[in-house]
Design a protein around this motif. Structure first.
Motif, PDB file in Angstrom:
ATOM      1  N   LYS A 299    -103.653 -69.728 106.724  1.00 49.38           N
ATOM      2  CA  LYS A 299    -103.393 -69.466 108.143  1.00 49.38           C
ATOM      3  C   LYS A 299    -103.826 -68.049 108.530  1.00 49.38           C
ATOM      4  O   LYS A 299    -103.163 -67.351 109.283  1.00 49.38           O
ATOM      5  N   GLU A 300    -104.979 -67.637 107.959  1.00 49.04           N
ATOM      6  CA  GLU A 300    -105.511 -66.296 108.188  1.00 49.04           C
ATOM      7  C   GLU A 300    -106.934 -66.374 108.729  1.00 49.04           C
ATOM      8  O   GLU A 300    -107.679 -67.304 108.423  1.00 49.04           O
ATOM      9  N   ILE A 301    -107.294 -65.382 109.499  1.00 55.98           N
ATOM     10  CA  ILE A 301    -108.655 -65.240 109.996  1.00 55.98           C
ATOM     11  C   ILE A 301    -109.018 -63.752 109.907  1.00 55.98           C
ATOM     12  O   ILE A 301    -108.180 -62.888 110.142  1.00 55.98           O
ATOM     13  N   THR A 302    -110.244 -63.503 109.531  1.00 55.06           N
ATOM     14  CA  THR A 302    -110.734 -62.129 109.428  1.00 55.06           C
ATOM     15  C   THR A 302    -111.840 -61.914 110.452  1.00 55.06           C
ATOM     16  O   THR A 302    -112.742 -62.746 110.572  1.00 55.06           O
ATOM     17  N   ILE A 303    -111.739 -60.826 111.182  1.00 53.87           N
ATOM     18  CA  ILE A 303    -112.856 -60.394 112.006  1.00 53.87           C
ATOM     19  C   ILE A 303    -113.752 -59.636 111.034  1.00 53.87           C
ATOM     20  O   ILE A 303    -113.511 -58.476 110.711  1.00 53.87           O
ATOM     21  N   TRP A 304    -114.742 -60.346 110.513  1.00 55.91           N
ATOM     22  CA  TRP A 304    -115.559 -59.850 109.410  1.00 55.91           C
ATOM     23  C   TRP A 304    -116.534 -58.786 109.889  1.00 55.91           C
ATOM     24  O   TRP A 304    -116.775 -57.787 109.203  1.00 55.91           O
ATOM     25  N   ARG A 305    -117.104 -58.987 111.051  1.00 55.18           N
ATOM     26  CA  ARG A 305    -118.034 -58.000 111.605  1.00 55.18           C
ATOM     27  C   ARG A 305    -117.832 -57.907 113.107  1.00 55.18           C
ATOM     28  O   ARG A 305    -117.549 -58.897 113.773  1.00 55.18           O
ATOM     29  N   ILE A 306    -117.983 -56.699 113.612  1.00 50.07           N
ATOM     30  CA  ILE A 306    -118.038 -56.492 115.055  1.00 50.07           C
ATOM     31  C   ILE A 306    -118.893 -55.266 115.306  1.00 50.07           C
ATOM     32  O   ILE A 306    -118.808 -54.275 114.566  1.00 50.07           O
ATOM     33  N   MET A 307    -119.726 -55.359 116.317  1.00 53.18           N
ATOM     34  CA  MET A 307    -120.541 -54.207 116.705  1.00 53.18           C
ATOM     35  C   MET A 307    -120.870 -54.312 118.186  1.00 53.18           C
ATOM     36  O   MET A 307    -120.944 -55.394 118.739  1.00 53.18           O
ATOM     37  N   ILE A 308    -121.026 -53.145 118.795  1.00 52.00           N
ATOM     38  CA  ILE A 308    -121.498 -53.039 120.173  1.00 52.00           C
ATOM     39  C   ILE A 308    -122.790 -52.234 120.125  1.00 52.00           C
ATOM     40  O   ILE A 308    -122.854 -51.190 119.462  1.00 52.00           O
ATOM     41  N   ASP A 309    -123.819 -52.709 120.818  1.00 49.37           N
ATOM     42  CA  ASP A 309    -125.103 -52.031 120.850  1.00 49.37           C
ATOM     43  C   ASP A 309    -124.945 -50.588 121.333  1.00 49.37           C
ATOM     44  O   ASP A 309    -124.104 -50.289 122.183  1.00 49.37           O
ATOM     45  N   LYS A 310    -125.770 -49.725 120.791  1.00 44.78           N
ATOM     46  CA  LYS A 310    -125.686 -48.292 121.100  1.00 44.78           C
ATOM     47  C   LYS A 310    -125.786 -47.998 122.598  1.00 44.78           C
ATOM     48  O   LYS A 310    -125.221 -47.018 123.080  1.00 44.78           O
ATOM     49  N   GLU A 311    -126.478 -48.835 123.352  1.00 43.79           N
ATOM     50  CA  GLU A 311    -126.630 -48.624 124.800  1.00 43.79           C
ATOM     51  C   GLU A 311    -125.342 -48.909 125.567  1.00 43.79           C
ATOM     52  O   GLU A 311    -125.217 -48.523 126.730  1.00 43.79           O
ATOM     53  N   TYR A 312    -124.388 -49.577 124.930  1.00 42.56           N
ATOM     54  CA  TYR A 312    -123.173 -50.004 125.625  1.00 42.56           C
ATOM     55  C   TYR A 312    -121.900 -49.409 125.026  1.00 42.56           C
ATOM     56  O   TYR A 312    -120.797 -49.796 125.404  1.00 42.56           O
TER      57      TYR A 312
ATOM     58  N   THR B 155    -104.059 -72.274 117.261  1.00 42.44           N
ATOM     59  CA  THR B 155    -102.657 -72.087 116.863  1.00 42.44           C
ATOM     60  C   THR B 155    -102.402 -72.107 115.366  1.00 42.44           C
ATOM     61  O   THR B 155    -101.306 -71.782 114.939  1.00 42.44           O
ATOM     62  N   ILE B 156    -103.383 -72.444 114.573  1.00 39.82           N
ATOM     63  CA  ILE B 156    -103.183 -72.477 113.124  1.00 39.82           C
ATOM     64  C   ILE B 156    -102.985 -71.075 112.532  1.00 39.82           C
ATOM     65  O   ILE B 156    -102.281 -70.901 111.549  1.00 39.82           O
ATOM     66  N   TYR B 157    -103.587 -70.063 113.128  1.00 39.81           N
ATOM     67  CA  TYR B 157    -103.617 -68.735 112.506  1.00 39.81           C
ATOM     68  C   TYR B 157    -102.371 -67.914 112.816  1.00 39.81           C
ATOM     69  O   TYR B 157    -101.901 -67.868 113.946  1.00 39.81           O
ATOM     70  N   GLU B 158    -101.872 -67.254 111.773  1.00 37.98           N
ATOM     71  CA  GLU B 158    -100.699 -66.396 111.899  1.00 37.98           C
ATOM     72  C   GLU B 158    -101.031 -64.930 111.668  1.00 37.98           C
ATOM     73  O   GLU B 158    -100.303 -64.048 112.115  1.00 37.98           O
ATOM     74  N   LYS B 159    -102.123 -64.674 110.937  1.00 40.58           N
ATOM     75  CA  LYS B 159    -102.519 -63.298 110.611  1.00 40.58           C
ATOM     76  C   LYS B 159    -103.998 -63.113 110.901  1.00 40.58           C
ATOM     77  O   LYS B 159    -104.805 -64.005 110.645  1.00 40.58           O
ATOM     78  N   VAL B 160    -104.320 -61.925 111.417  1.00 36.39           N
ATOM     79  CA  VAL B 160    -105.711 -61.558 111.670  1.00 36.39           C
ATOM     80  C   VAL B 160    -105.981 -60.292 110.872  1.00 36.39           C
ATOM     81  O   VAL B 160    -105.209 -59.328 110.946  1.00 36.39           O
ATOM     82  N   TYR B 161    -107.070 -60.284 110.129  1.00 34.62           N
ATOM     83  CA  TYR B 161    -107.467 -59.104 109.374  1.00 34.62           C
ATOM     84  C   TYR B 161    -108.757 -58.528 109.946  1.00 34.62           C
ATOM     85  O   TYR B 161    -109.598 -59.251 110.481  1.00 34.62           O
TER      86      TYR B 161
END
Length: 149
Positions: free
Chosen positions: A71-84, A105-111
């Motif tokens: 019941k976990e999900i990881t935000i593995w990558r995130i990026m915003i372009d340098k112009e923004y 609704t399955i997820y209880e934890k976010v990493y």
């Protein structure tokens, strides 16, 4: 309006062209590597890449890794372009990501994690309610967000 949309044959080339500032490259993998990771792990059915849009303009990239049994999900990558960068888009994209995750609704934890030294990421994640969890073997600080229902 900021929203996340699936990566498709119509937008993946624009996603690949997005870049962070030179001083951030030691903290953020290029999007082409992230999309390659999606391909490599495609048989697991647990890696999900999205483009971050501001109206019709692609301004960033986010990728999730799910572990349904835990019941976990990881935000593995995130990026915003340098112009923004510096316009609040990263914060808003993460808020939308958390709303998206909360709807599943399955997820209880976010990493989420960041490379030691990336103070900007650390402060952003803390402002959104993530708490320190551990430091892993890749010199990344892992933070956890508990979904309260």
């Amino acid at each position: 309006m900021i929203e996340i949309k699936e990566i498709t044959e119509d937008n993946y080339e624009r996603v690949i062209k997005l870049e962070v500032n030179d001083d951030q490259k030691k903290y953020v993998a290029p999007n082409v590597k992230s999309l390659a990771d999606c391909y490599v792990y495609r048989n697991n059915n647990d890696v999900f890449p999205f483009a971050i849009y501001n109206d019709e303009e692609i301004i960033g990239f986010i990728m999730f890794y799910t572990e349904d049994e835990e019941k976990e999900i990881t935000i593995w990558r995130i990026m915003i372009d340098k112009e923004y960068q510096g316009m609040g888009y990263g914060k808003r994209a993460l808020e939308i990501a958390l709303e998206y995750i909360n709807d599943k609704t399955i997820y209880e934890k976010v990493y989420i994690d960041y490379v030691v030294g990336n103070e900007i990421a650390m402060r952003l994640y803390e402002r959104l309610g993530f708490k320190f969890d551990k430091t892993n073997e890749y010199n990344e600080v892992v933070m956890k967000y508990i979904i309260e229902r």
